[in-house]
Design a protein around this motif. Sequence first.
Motif, short mmCIF file in Angstrom:
data_model
loop_
_atom_site.label_atom_id
_atom_site.label_comp_id
_atom_site.label_asym_id
_atom_site.label_seq_id
_atom_site.Cartn_x
_atom_site.Cartn_y
_atom_site.Cartn_z
N PRO A 149 -8.38 -22.05 26.73
CA PRO A 149 -9.80 -21.83 26.43
C PRO A 149 -10.21 -20.39 26.69
N GLU A 150 -11.29 -20.00 26.08
CA GLU A 150 -11.82 -18.64 26.28
C GLU A 150 -12.08 -18.39 27.77
N GLY A 151 -11.63 -17.25 28.26
CA GLY A 151 -11.83 -16.90 29.66
C GLY A 151 -10.68 -17.26 30.57
N ARG A 152 -9.69 -18.01 30.07
CA ARG A 152 -8.53 -18.38 30.89
C ARG A 152 -7.31 -17.58 30.45
N GLU A 153 -6.48 -17.22 31.43
CA GLU A 153 -5.24 -16.52 31.16
C GLU A 153 -4.10 -17.24 31.88
N PRO A 154 -2.87 -17.14 31.38
CA PRO A 154 -1.74 -17.75 32.09
C PRO A 154 -1.57 -17.15 33.48
N ARG A 155 -1.20 -17.99 34.45
CA ARG A 155 -1.04 -17.54 35.83
C ARG A 155 0.40 -17.74 36.29
N GLY A 156 0.91 -16.76 37.01
CA GLY A 156 2.24 -16.87 37.59
C GLY A 156 3.37 -16.49 36.66
N VAL A 157 3.03 -16.02 35.45
CA VAL A 157 4.04 -15.63 34.46
C VAL A 157 3.59 -14.34 33.79
N ALA A 158 4.54 -13.66 33.17
CA ALA A 158 4.18 -12.52 32.33
C ALA A 158 3.64 -13.05 31.00
N TRP A 159 2.69 -12.34 30.40
CA TRP A 159 2.12 -12.84 29.16
C TRP A 159 1.56 -11.71 28.30
N ARG A 160 1.38 -12.03 27.04
CA ARG A 160 0.75 -11.11 26.10
C ARG A 160 -0.11 -11.95 25.14
N SER A 161 -1.32 -11.52 24.89
CA SER A 161 -2.19 -12.21 23.94
C SER A 161 -1.68 -11.97 22.52
N VAL A 162 -1.64 -13.04 21.72
CA VAL A 162 -1.15 -12.91 20.35
C VAL A 162 -2.17 -13.35 19.30
N GLY A 163 -3.34 -13.83 19.73
CA GLY A 163 -4.32 -14.21 18.71
C GLY A 163 -5.47 -15.02 19.26
N THR A 164 -6.55 -15.06 18.49
CA THR A 164 -7.75 -15.81 18.83
C THR A 164 -8.23 -16.54 17.59
N ASP A 165 -8.75 -17.74 17.79
CA ASP A 165 -9.23 -18.52 16.66
C ASP A 165 -10.36 -19.43 17.12
N ARG A 166 -11.34 -19.65 16.23
CA ARG A 166 -12.44 -20.56 16.54
C ARG A 166 -12.15 -21.93 15.94
N HIS A 167 -12.51 -22.96 16.69
CA HIS A 167 -12.30 -24.32 16.22
C HIS A 167 -13.25 -24.67 15.06
N VAL A 168 -12.78 -25.61 14.27
CA VAL A 168 -13.61 -26.20 13.22
C VAL A 168 -13.67 -27.70 13.45
N ALA A 169 -14.67 -28.34 12.87
CA ALA A 169 -14.72 -29.79 12.88
C ALA A 169 -13.85 -30.32 11.75
N VAL A 170 -13.07 -31.36 12.03
CA VAL A 170 -12.21 -31.96 11.02
C VAL A 170 -12.64 -33.41 10.83
N SER A 272 8.94 -15.38 32.05
CA SER A 272 9.14 -14.92 33.42
C SER A 272 9.62 -13.48 33.38
N ASP A 273 8.98 -12.62 34.16
CA ASP A 273 9.42 -11.22 34.20
C ASP A 273 10.49 -10.99 35.27
N PHE A 274 10.99 -12.09 35.87
CA PHE A 274 12.08 -11.97 36.84
C PHE A 274 13.41 -12.05 36.10
#
Length: 288
Positions: A149-170, A272-274
């Motif tokens: 979800p918006e505002g959360r980032e992975p914890r305890g691991v190395a990471w890189r953001s690769v994209g953002t998208d808004r939900h739609v109703a289906v 993991s960056d180890f």
Amino acid sequence: MELQQMRYVVAVAEEASFTRAAARCFVVQSALSHQVKALETELGFALFARTSRRVELTAAGTAFLVGARACLAAAERAATDAAAAAGLVQGHLAIGMIPTVTAVDVPGVMKAFHRAHPDVRIALQVTGSDELVSAIVRGDVDVGLLGLPEGREPRGVAWRSVGTDRHVAVVSPDHVLADRQGLRLEELSGETFADFPTGSPGRAQSDLAFDAAGLRRDVAFEAMVTELLLDVVRENLAVTLLPSRFVPAESAALVRIPLADGPTRHEFVAWSDFNPSPATRAFLELVV
């Protein structure tokens, strides 16, 4: 003590059978049994308790198994590192992903990676983002493709953001809202929903959006498999919210409707960056 003997011990422990272990190791049972017995003689204690119908690790065998697995992993890593130094990428690569990856063309990346490094054996699994992060920390997964979800980032691991998208109703084409060109969450609050399990990051994206709007909703259908959620929607039993790029714009069986205040999903590649393996580093070069 030989590595092959350790491989046999691990196989017997995991298969709980000398017969299945021999088949797994592509060796006749008598040869495998002889090697395990020779190792037990060298060590001075039994690794397995045996009957005609049952095989179990002894207490000593359980302790030995931990070190044996570590030795085999170290030996495999030594071989892959040496190959990488010689310009070859080998070994294994475990990739985990959420069911709704959209920011990365996974089949395209896999194709390019396999062409460049055909000797790498790849294991794929699909599960939730929290489970993937835990698996990366444990060393069970090398690379994870996550959605949070918006505002959360992975914890305890190395990471890189690769994209953002808004939900739609289906919704189903038969749904009363199917002809709408746009919606707000309050117009859906009275609907029955299909969604991911409670507590999962995939579910949290929608839950947080409804909570922020001060709205309640009824989630009557839960599933971790996205196709099952969409099957429920196709039958007009419920509606769901999913990232827009995951749902085809043109579909005879589904209708997607933009949401003015829908949740936003952020996708990440995590690892993991180890001491990442050569295969992990090569895969990341194609993604980040």
